[in-house]
Design an enzyme around this catalytic site. Structure first.
Site, PDB file in Angstrom:
ATOM      1  N   HIS A  76      55.434 -38.700  22.262  1.00  0.00           N
ATOM      2  CA  HIS A  76      55.050 -38.732  21.039  1.00  0.00           C
ATOM      3  C   HIS A  76      55.835 -38.283  20.336  1.00  0.00           C
ATOM      4  CE1 HIS A  76      52.156 -37.142  17.759  1.00  0.00           C
ATOM      5  NE2 HIS A  76      51.343 -37.936  18.271  1.00  0.00           N
ATOM      6  N   ASP A 108      46.011 -41.591  23.421  1.00  0.00           N
ATOM      7  CA  ASP A 108      45.887 -43.188  23.930  1.00  0.00           C
ATOM      8  C   ASP A 108      45.683 -43.210  25.401  1.00  0.00           C
ATOM      9  OD1 ASP A 108      47.520 -43.656  21.144  1.00  0.00           O
ATOM     10  OD2 ASP A 108      45.645 -44.142  21.178  1.00  0.00           O
TER      11      ASP A 108
HETATM   12  C1  SDX Z   1      49.640 -42.459  18.435  1.00  0.00           C
HETATM   13  O1  SDX Z   1      52.422 -39.973  14.933  1.00  0.00           O
HETATM   14  C2  SDX Z   1      51.195 -39.726  15.308  1.00  0.00           C
HETATM   15  O2  SDX Z   1      50.550 -38.897  15.194  1.00  0.00           O
HETATM   16  C3  SDX Z   1      50.687 -40.952  15.982  1.00  0.00           C
HETATM   17  C4  SDX Z   1      49.238 -40.586  16.957  1.00  0.00           C
HETATM   18  C5  SDX Z   1      48.302 -40.543  15.825  1.00  0.00           C
HETATM   19  O3  SDX Z   1      47.203 -39.697  15.980  1.00  0.00           O
HETATM   20  O4  SDX Z   1      48.200 -40.855  14.613  1.00  0.00           O
HETATM   21  O5  SDX Z   1      49.299 -39.496  17.802  1.00  0.00           O
HETATM   22  C6  SDX Z   1      48.795 -41.937  17.793  1.00  0.00           C
HETATM   23  O6  SDX Z   1      50.466 -43.288  17.909  1.00  0.00           O
HETATM   24  C7  SDX Z   1      50.126 -41.863  19.612  1.00  0.00           C
HETATM   25  C8  SDX Z   1      51.489 -42.503  20.443  1.00  0.00           C
HETATM   26  C9  SDX Z   1      50.921 -43.998  21.019  1.00  0.00           C
HETATM   27  N1  SDX Z   1      52.108 -44.582  21.549  1.00  0.00           N
HETATM   28  C10 SDX Z   1      52.331 -44.953  22.708  1.00  0.00           C
HETATM   29  O7  SDX Z   1      51.748 -44.237  23.757  1.00  0.00           O
HETATM   30  C11 SDX Z   1      53.534 -45.937  23.035  1.00  0.00           C
HETATM   31  C12 SDX Z   1      54.373 -45.378  24.136  1.00  0.00           C
HETATM   32  N2  SDX Z   1      55.096 -44.199  23.249  1.00  0.00           N
HETATM   33  C13 SDX Z   1      56.621 -44.521  22.983  1.00  0.00           C
HETATM   34  O8  SDX Z   1      56.408 -45.555  22.225  1.00  0.00           O
HETATM   35  C14 SDX Z   1      57.234 -43.182  22.207  1.00  0.00           C
HETATM   36  O9  SDX Z   1      56.870 -42.147  22.862  1.00  0.00           O
HETATM   37  C15 SDX Z   1      56.593 -42.845  20.946  1.00  0.00           C
HETATM   38  C16 SDX Z   1      56.810 -44.239  19.816  1.00  0.00           C
HETATM   39  C17 SDX Z   1      55.235 -42.490  20.887  1.00  0.00           C
HETATM   40  C18 SDX Z   1      57.383 -41.651  20.180  1.00  0.00           C
HETATM   41  O10 SDX Z   1      58.584 -42.395  19.848  1.00  0.00           O
HETATM   42  P1  SDX Z   1      59.808 -41.445  19.439  1.00  0.00           P
HETATM   43  O11 SDX Z   1      59.171 -40.135  19.028  1.00  0.00           O
HETATM   44  O12 SDX Z   1      60.804 -42.112  18.615  1.00  0.00           O
HETATM   45  O13 SDX Z   1      60.532 -41.253  20.799  1.00  0.00           O
HETATM   46  P2  SDX Z   1      61.906 -41.592  21.201  1.00  0.00           P
HETATM   47  O14 SDX Z   1      61.720 -42.978  21.291  1.00  0.00           O
HETATM   48  O15 SDX Z   1      63.055 -40.958  20.305  1.00  0.00           O
HETATM   49  O16 SDX Z   1      61.979 -41.184  22.754  1.00  0.00           O
HETATM   50  C19 SDX Z   1      62.675 -40.067  23.075  1.00  0.00           C
HETATM   51  C20 SDX Z   1      63.086 -40.689  24.565  1.00  0.00           C
HETATM   52  C21 SDX Z   1      63.814 -41.813  24.688  1.00  0.00           C
HETATM   53  O17 SDX Z   1      64.593 -41.791  25.724  1.00  0.00           O
HETATM   54  P3  SDX Z   1      66.447 -41.615  25.736  1.00  0.00           P
HETATM   55  O18 SDX Z   1      66.841 -42.315  24.390  1.00  0.00           O
HETATM   56  O19 SDX Z   1      66.323 -40.163  24.913  1.00  0.00           O
HETATM   57  O20 SDX Z   1      66.992 -41.478  27.002  1.00  0.00           O
HETATM   58  O21 SDX Z   1      62.314 -40.424  25.419  1.00  0.00           O
HETATM   59  C22 SDX Z   1      62.067 -41.938  25.895  1.00  0.00           C
HETATM   60  C23 SDX Z   1      62.724 -42.660  24.898  1.00  0.00           C
HETATM   61  O22 SDX Z   1      63.336 -44.131  25.666  1.00  0.00           O
HETATM   62  N3  SDX Z   1      60.519 -42.393  25.949  1.00  0.00           N
HETATM   63  C24 SDX Z   1      59.575 -43.021  26.731  1.00  0.00           C
HETATM   64  C25 SDX Z   1      58.378 -43.197  26.354  1.00  0.00           C
HETATM   65  N4  SDX Z   1      58.351 -42.822  25.176  1.00  0.00           N
HETATM   66  C26 SDX Z   1      59.716 -42.353  24.774  1.00  0.00           C
HETATM   67  N5  SDX Z   1      60.192 -43.488  27.893  1.00  0.00           N
HETATM   68  C27 SDX Z   1      59.205 -44.148  28.645  1.00  0.00           C
HETATM   69  N6  SDX Z   1      58.012 -44.171  28.120  1.00  0.00           N
HETATM   70  C28 SDX Z   1      57.618 -43.779  27.132  1.00  0.00           C
HETATM   71  N7  SDX Z   1      56.327 -43.830  26.635  1.00  0.00           N
END
Ligand code: SDX
Length: 431
Positions: free
Chosen positions: A308, A366
């Site tokens: 998140h 989710d």
């Molecule tokens: C919702 O914003 C809100 O409030 C949203 C929400 C709401 O109520 O409105 O809470 C609802 O959208 C919840 C989120 C649902 N999405 C998912 O579950 C999809 C999977 N999650 C990812 O896509 C991700 O975690 C996000 C989009 C939710 C957040 O992305 P960020 O903040 O841009 O995080 P990031 O991409 O900067 O990640 C930081 C690191 C990265 O690795 P490094 O580059 O540091 O090595 O964490 C890794 C990312 O690759 N990472 C993951 C991951 N999420 C982040 N690696 C594997 N699986 C994941 N799910």
């Protein structure tokens, strides 16, 4: 006590500027950079808005590191435990928990607007039956503004309130009609003697030729899911609604824009993506393979329902959702639900894995929703529609706050330009 300012210095020119630091009630203060471009000729650059507060708001507070979520100051856990979605909607829209009288009055006024214009139902026939229900939601909700010309003056507080109530009242009717259209069944009209969530379930699952009793277990669980998803500060879809509304577009068009943004699998579409992922994993012994894929930078796969932007701790909603999943599956005699077992084991393994621990990746709202909705016989392609039914009150509350803000201005960000400098047109024969 030092002045509440931040001094910045442009080392290229030695010029300095003192910027005011604004403090909220709780949470990080914000540097007011309104004068930055005028005084220093500088923009700030923050793709994804990781360090940017886009507005001031009284509605929802999130503490990411502590895993705290408050609606108008009330902890989400307490609202999920003691409130109803309609009462929580009143709280989000008006800022206070309603008295008994206010609650009854609110239920009455919302009930008077649950039906949609008969002609609006004709919009559905323009969609393929196998269209994703979110595409239908975007189209039909956007079309609402073609029917309510009597209340589209966004500068009139009464128009704003009646449009908000219409939106809150009609979104379940449209969502249920979206489902009925997809399965080829007749639309069901709202039954105003029913409570909000019961009414929605009745429109989803009742048929004209039979009586239909809404299960209290399912209705209570869905009501809790709607409460948990109702608002969430300035997430992608809420920011979309605010930006669309800042041009003074009508609220129905703004909510349609919010639905579009929510649809993405990185946002509200994740609940559907979690179930696809759990089904693809298929068994507990394949979890390791998917954890490996999630960690592999060359693989676009991410663990859906994990991570998140704000929560770097357990999403408080996920905790309530996990407990609700146990309760619903137990009530429905489906505790040995294979997907739930895979989800629980996946959560356990991921939370012990250094990759997820280091990046503070925890289950989000989710992760469990899809398992509960599946147990309720709600089809996977309706999961994000359910999310949009819940989030509509958050969107409309944030829209009302934005549009009524003193000095409200159109949102118009700038950019860091990296393209060509001015160059001369080259006639075709010379290219
Ligand atoms: C919702 O914003 C809100 O409030 C949203 C929400 C709401 O109520 O409105 O809470 C609802 O959208 C919840 C989120 C649902 N999405 C998912 O579950 C999809 C999977 N999650 C990812 O896509 C991700 O975690 C996000 C989009 C939710 C957040 O992305 P960020 O903040 O841009 O995080 P990031 O991409 O900067 O990640 C930081 C690191 C990265 O690795 P490094 O580059 O540091 O090595 O964490 C890794 C990312 O690759 N990472 C993951 C991951 N999420 C982040 N690696 C594997 N699986 C994941 N799910």
């Amino acid at each position: 006590m030092s002045k509440k300012t931040l001094t910045i210095r442009d080392n290229r020119t030695g010029k300095e500027l003192e910027l005011p630091i604004k403090e909220g009630t709780i949470g990080p203060p914000a540097v007011d950079i309104t004068s930055l471009y005028k005084e220093m000729g500088l923009f700030t650059l923050d793709p994804g808005f990781r360090s940017t507060a886009s507005c001031e708001s009284d509605i929802t507070y999130i503490d990411g590191p502590e895993g705290i979520l408050l609606y108008r100051g009330y902890p989400i856990e307490e609202l999920a435990e003691h409130s109803t979605f309609l009462e929580t909607s009143y709280l989000l829209m008006y800022g206070e928990l309603p008295s008994m009288e206010q609650c009854k009055g609110f239920h009455k006024v919302v009930s008077q607007h649950t039906m949609v214009h008969e002609q609006l139902l004709q919009f559905f026939s323009g969609f393929r039956r196998d269209a994703h229900p979110m595409s239908t939601m975007v189209g039909v909700v956007g079309a609402l503004s073609a029917f309510y010309h009597d209340s589209l003056d966004v500068h009139d507080p009464r128009h704003r309130e009646i449009s908000a109530i219409r939106m809150l009242a009609k979104i379940p009717t449209i969502a249920a009609a979206t489902y009925k259209y997809a399965i080829g069944q007749a639309f069901m009209y709202p039954q105003n003697k029913l409570q909000y969530t019961e009414n929605f379930l009745h429109m989803m699952f009742a048929v004209p030729c039979d009586d239909y009793e809404v299960s209290p277990v399912i209705s209570k669980a869905l009501d809790k899911i709607l409460i948990l998803h109702a608002d969430h500060e300035q997430n992608a879809s809420t920011s979309t609604v605010r930006l669309a509304g800042s041009s003074q577009a009508n609220p129905f068009a703004c909510i349609s824009a919010g639905i579009s943004s929510l649809w993405g699998p990185a946002h509200g579409g994740a609940n559907e993506a979690v179930l696809v992922m759990l089904r693809e994993i298929g068994s507990i012994d394949r979890i390791g393979e998917y954890i490996k894929k999630a960690k592999d930078k060359s693989d676009p796969f991410r663990l859906m329902g994990f991570g998140h932007r704000v929560y770097k701790n357990f999403d408080p909603r996920a905790k309530v959702m996990r407990k609700t999943a146990h309760e619903v599956l137990h009530e429905l005699g489906a505790e040995d639900n294979e997907l739930f077992k895979i989800a629980m084991e996946l959560e356990r393994i991921a939370l012990e894995d250094e990759y997820f621990i280091k990046r503070k990746l925890y289950p989000n709202v989710d992760f469990y929703t899809g398992i509960i909705l599946t147990a309720m016989n709600i089809p996977m392609n309706m999961f994000t529609v359910i999310f949009s039914v819940a989030r509509t009150v958050g969107w409309i509350s944030q829209w009302m706050e934005m549009i009524s803000e003193e000095g409200q201005a159109i949102g118009r960000p700038r950019q860091l330009y990296r393209g060509h400098e001015k160059r001369v047109y080259v006639p075709m024969e010379n290219r």
